[in-house]
Write an enzyme that holds these catalytic residues in place. Structure first.
Site, PDB file in Angstrom:
ATOM      1  N   LYS A  68      -2.187  -3.834  -3.395  1.00 32.56           N
ATOM      2  CA  LYS A  68      -1.937  -4.739  -4.524  1.00 32.56           C
ATOM      3  C   LYS A  68      -0.439  -4.850  -4.824  1.00 32.56           C
ATOM      4  O   LYS A  68       0.089  -5.944  -5.032  1.00 32.56           O
ATOM      5  CB  LYS A  68      -2.700  -4.257  -5.753  1.00 32.56           C
ATOM      6  CG  LYS A  68      -4.213  -4.397  -5.618  1.00 32.56           C
ATOM      7  CD  LYS A  68      -4.944  -3.808  -6.812  1.00 32.56           C
ATOM      8  CE  LYS A  68      -6.447  -3.970  -6.666  1.00 32.56           C
ATOM      9  NZ  LYS A  68      -7.206  -3.377  -7.778  1.00 32.56           N
ATOM     10  N   SER A  74     -10.920  -3.889 -11.922  1.00 32.87           N
ATOM     11  CA  SER A  74      -9.509  -3.507 -11.842  1.00 32.87           C
ATOM     12  C   SER A  74      -8.592  -4.504 -12.552  1.00 32.87           C
ATOM     13  O   SER A  74      -7.417  -4.207 -12.772  1.00 32.87           O
ATOM     14  CB  SER A  74      -9.079  -3.373 -10.376  1.00 32.87           C
ATOM     15  OG  SER A  74      -9.165  -4.618  -9.710  1.00 32.87           O
TER      16      SER A  74
END
Length: 814
Positions: free
Chosen positions: A701, A658
């Protein structure tokens, strides 16, 4: 190329409109009788339970908390009562082979009845048989037999006495037996007188005495046979009396089981054994002789007799309505297939058929057995025992020590019981696929898989079903009912748990826990109903209880122990985002990623991998961005650079791809010598074509970087770049949404690397023109120029020196 616009508040959080519900509180809703969101799994369960062929047992797969047990139990609770109740099973003595007890089956409820009737029968026989044998008629017959024996003995001795008298010899009884002495004038000859007789007279007397001695010996040899004959006559008389006495009792009992041939055969065997062992009923103080595998009688003198004819009922379905549903929480080998217990007596382990105990397979025979797959596999030999029973279609009771010859104790070999049951295993998907791969028997025995979904569509129908589910739980656990705003908040949180604004989670355990906690906080606030603030209070409390480490991480960032910039610019430096998972709580944290570039041979070194802190997926992401660099900037010439990438202050390892787009932005910044905005953080993976791909944990996040920015002060410049494919997954916290709504914090959906470069640098990324070149002042143009310079320098260093100190040009490698 137009730059991506920040997402609106509506795109960051999909609200659930309470007005869509036509109720005030869930008290107005009816209960639902079906499992929501698991149509595929329920159909699989229905099929697996309905098909009646060998091997079509069921494995329910899915994570814990999605309702596997609930769905299976709910379906079976509806189906099982409509099916036939299975037979009772019991073990009885095998009088021919005592170590091999026989198994009997009777219709449900008759097993207990048969057990009690056999107990009453034996109790009656303990009274009836002695009474019958002690009647005057039998006593007279016994006396007559004994008198006949005595008369026979008397006649024989009288005849011998007559013979002796005829030969002037008298029979004398001594402590050591019978003896003979000669007579003279009616008196016994003394030894002195006998010595005075002539030798011929002495020899004649000794001859007569020897003849009489032989006759006496013949009589003595016949005495044991006469006694045996008398005993046999008495025994036969007892047997005839016993048969005449007990036959009516057994006939009456047999009338109740005329349609059960095995039971009738056992009753006949019991009757024959009682007649054979009639002395057990006559001598109260005599213990039953121990059999090959039997327990010596103890306690009551009659215990041995009672035990011998008992019925060991191991499965009693008298209280069962329909097919049994059994859940075995401790599926050990013996708990599944049964066991034979022992008792210690005089230092020896003894057992008999009354110590045979049923296992879960016995109790579930004719019905359904539910097991936790992981528990079965972690119990020694339980899995093999289960497979053996299912393959052989019978339950064979055998101890592990006996099975592997670990012990030499004499034990039983009970007759196997035919098995007809549906076994339902519940477990996670990983375990299911491991069994499919490594156990060849698994697919043969568990042919039906019920795959439980993790999520379901968030639509009007499912939202209404969620509301009914909340009403169900409130009634079941006596919780306060929820108003429609509270229901809407639960649904919104369900989407957050699903990680998708268009989905609802099916992890009902998490939802149920939230409802219970919200009810608690409603009680603390003295509310009659659970409201949306109560639900939010429960969510906030959950986060607070689990957020100690998150707060410590944030503190280290704010104190610059972990270096994270949220303002300014820097070349070759960017804020990546990662997720830390602690049990059921996840939070995001920013990480500084840096890149350095120098002259080299096209190597991009992943420092994390070099020191074995990077996982394979992370390493794959780095190799992909190397492929992107080569394809875009060095399709016709070698890359003459050496680059290093690293997660700064990372000590626990890095895994996942990611952050591959963030690493690529840092590397491109270093190549172009163009600074990146440190007020922005980046998440997203990248492919070799430069497309930004979706990642997981996008909400955590964003919130992780937002918390750091908020603590330092929101400026309106901060934000996060996310893959455009992740927009549908956004269900952000209210404070993040509020900040975005007023432009204090921005979330940008990015589709390509060029879009991200433009946002991060404030410069155009640059597109190829008709001549195949990038604009000079664009980011891509600057990268090409830098790579060209590096290539020229590499060529100069690669050229060998010539005599005049000039480097001789070398041909470019093919």
């Amino acid at each position: 190329m137009s730059l991506p616009k920040p997402l609106t508040a509506e795109q960051l959080y999909r609200q659930c409109d309470p007005d869509q519900f036509h109720f005030t509180t869930t008290a107005e809703l009816e209960d639902i009788s079906h499992i929501i969101g698991q149509t595929r799994a329920v159909e699989s369960i229905r099929f697996g339970m309905g098909i009646q062929h060998h091997g079509f047992n069921l494995y329910a797969l899915g994570p814990n908390g999605v309702g596997k047990h609930t769905a299976v139990n709910q379906y079976l609770a509806q189906r099982a009562p409509t099916e036939a109740t299975p037979d009772d099973w019991c073990y009885v003595n095998n009088f021919q082979q005592l170590h091999r007890p026989r198994a009997l089956h009777l219709p449900a409820g008759q097993g207990h009845q048969f057990q009690q009737e056999m107990e009453r029968l034996v109790e009656d026989l303990l009274t009836v048989i002695p009474a019958a044998l002690n009647r005057e008629e039998n006593i007279a017959k016994n006396k007559a037999i004994l008198k006949e024996l005595k008369d026979q003995e008397s006649r024989s001795f009288k005849e011998l006495e007559s013979q002796a008298e005829a030969h002037n010899v008298k029979i004398i009884s001594t402590p050591s037996g019978f003896g003979f002495a000669p007579l003279q004038k009616g008196d016994v000859i003394t030894p002195e007188d006998f010595a005075k007789l002539s030798e011929e007279e002495q020899a004649e007397i000794e001859g007569r005495i020897n003849e009489l001695q032989a006759a006496l010996q013949a009589i003595m040899q016949q005495l044991p046979q006469w006694h045996r004959d008398a005993q046999n006559k008495i025994k036969k008389l007892q047997e005839e009396t016993a048969v005449a006495t007990i036959h009516p009792l057994f006939a009456e009992l047999a009338q109740k089981y005329t349609d059960l041939p095995d039971v009738l055969a056992h009753l006949e065997a019991v009757q024959d054994d009682i007649v054979t062992n009639i002395n057990g009923f006559l001598e109260p103080d005599q213990e039953t002789p121990p059999a090959l595998a039997g327990i010596a009688s103890s306690g009551s003198p009659k215990r041995g007799v009672v035990t011998r004819y008992q019925v060991n009922l191991i499965v009693d379905n008298s209280q069962t309505n329909g097919a049994p549903i059994i859940f075995e929480d401790q599926p050990s080998f013996q708990n599944l297939v049964g066991r034979v217990e022992h008792i210690s007596q005089m230092g020896t382990l003894l057992t008999d058929f009354t110590l045979i105990k049923a296992g879960a397979l016995h109790r579930a025979n004719g019905g359904y057995l539910i097991l936790d797959a992981r528990k079965v596999l972690t119990q020694a030999y339980a899995w093999e025992g289960l497979k053996r029973a299912l393959r052989g279609k019978q339950i064979h009771i055998e101890s592990l020590g006996q099975l592997f010859s670990y012990i030499s104790t004499v034990s039983l070999e009970p007759e196997p019981i035919p098995l007809s049951t549906k076994v339902i295993l519940t477990g996670d998907r990983e375990l299911y696929y491991l069994l499919c791969t490594y156990d060849p028997d698994f697919r043969e025995l568990f042919k039906v898989a019920a795959d439980f979904d993790n999520e379901m569509a968030r639509d009007q129908s499912n939202s209404q079903a969620y509301a009914s589910l909340i009403a169900n739980l409130a009634r079941k656990e006596k919780l306060r009912h929820f108003d429609r705003a509270a229901v809407a908040r639960v649904i919104e949180h369900s989407s957050r748990l699903a990680g998708d604004a268009t989905k609802l989670t099916t992890h009902m355990q998490s939802i149920s826990d939230l409802l219970r906690e919200a009810d608690y906080w409603a009680g603390e606030a003295s509310h009659d109903f659970v409201t949306a603030p109560d639900v939010q209070k429960a969510l906030d409390a959950q986060v607070y209880r689990s957020s100690r480490i998150r707060e410590q991480v944030q503190e280290t960032i704010l104190r610059d122990t972990i270096l994270i910039d949220t303002a300014g610019t820097a070349v070759g430096q960017i804020n990546g985002l990662s997720v830390i998972m602690l049990d059921n709580y996840a939070f995001g944290r920013p990480s500084r990623i840096t890149a350095r570039v120098r002259l080299g041979k096209g190597d991009v070194v992943d420092i994390e991998r070099q020191v074995e802190l990077g996982g394979p997926i992370h390493s794959k992401g780095v190799l992909i961005l190397v492929g992107f660099l080569g394809a875009r900037y060095a399709a016709e010439r070698p890359l003459s650079l050496a680059a290093t990438l690293v997660f700064e202050q990372s000590y626990n390892g890095v895994e996942g791809d990611s952050a591959s787009s963030a690493e690529l932005y840092a590397l491109l910044s270093a190549l172009a010598n163009v600074p990146l905005k440190q007020s922005l953080a980046v998440t997203g993976s990248v492919n070799q074509r430069g497309q930004i791909q979706a990642i997981g944990g996008v909400n955590e996040k964003i919130e992780g970087f937002f918390d750091v920015c908020q603590a330092r002060g929101l400026t309106g410049e901060q934000g996060v770049l996310i893959p455009a494919a992740n927009v549908t997954h956004l269900m952000l916290r209210p404070d993040v949404v509020a900040a975005a709504a007023v432009g204090k914090f921005n979330i940008y959906p990015v589709t390509t690397v060029d879009e991200g470069l433009a946002l991060l640098t404030g410069l155009l990324a640059g597109e190829l023109d008709a001549t195949g070149t990038y604009p000079i002042e664009s980011v891509n143009g600057r990268i090409v120029q830098r790579l060209n310079r590096l290539a020229e320098q590499a060529q100069q260093f690669a050229a060998p020196p010539v005599s005049n100190g000039q480097a001789k040009p070398q041909p470019e490698p093919a």
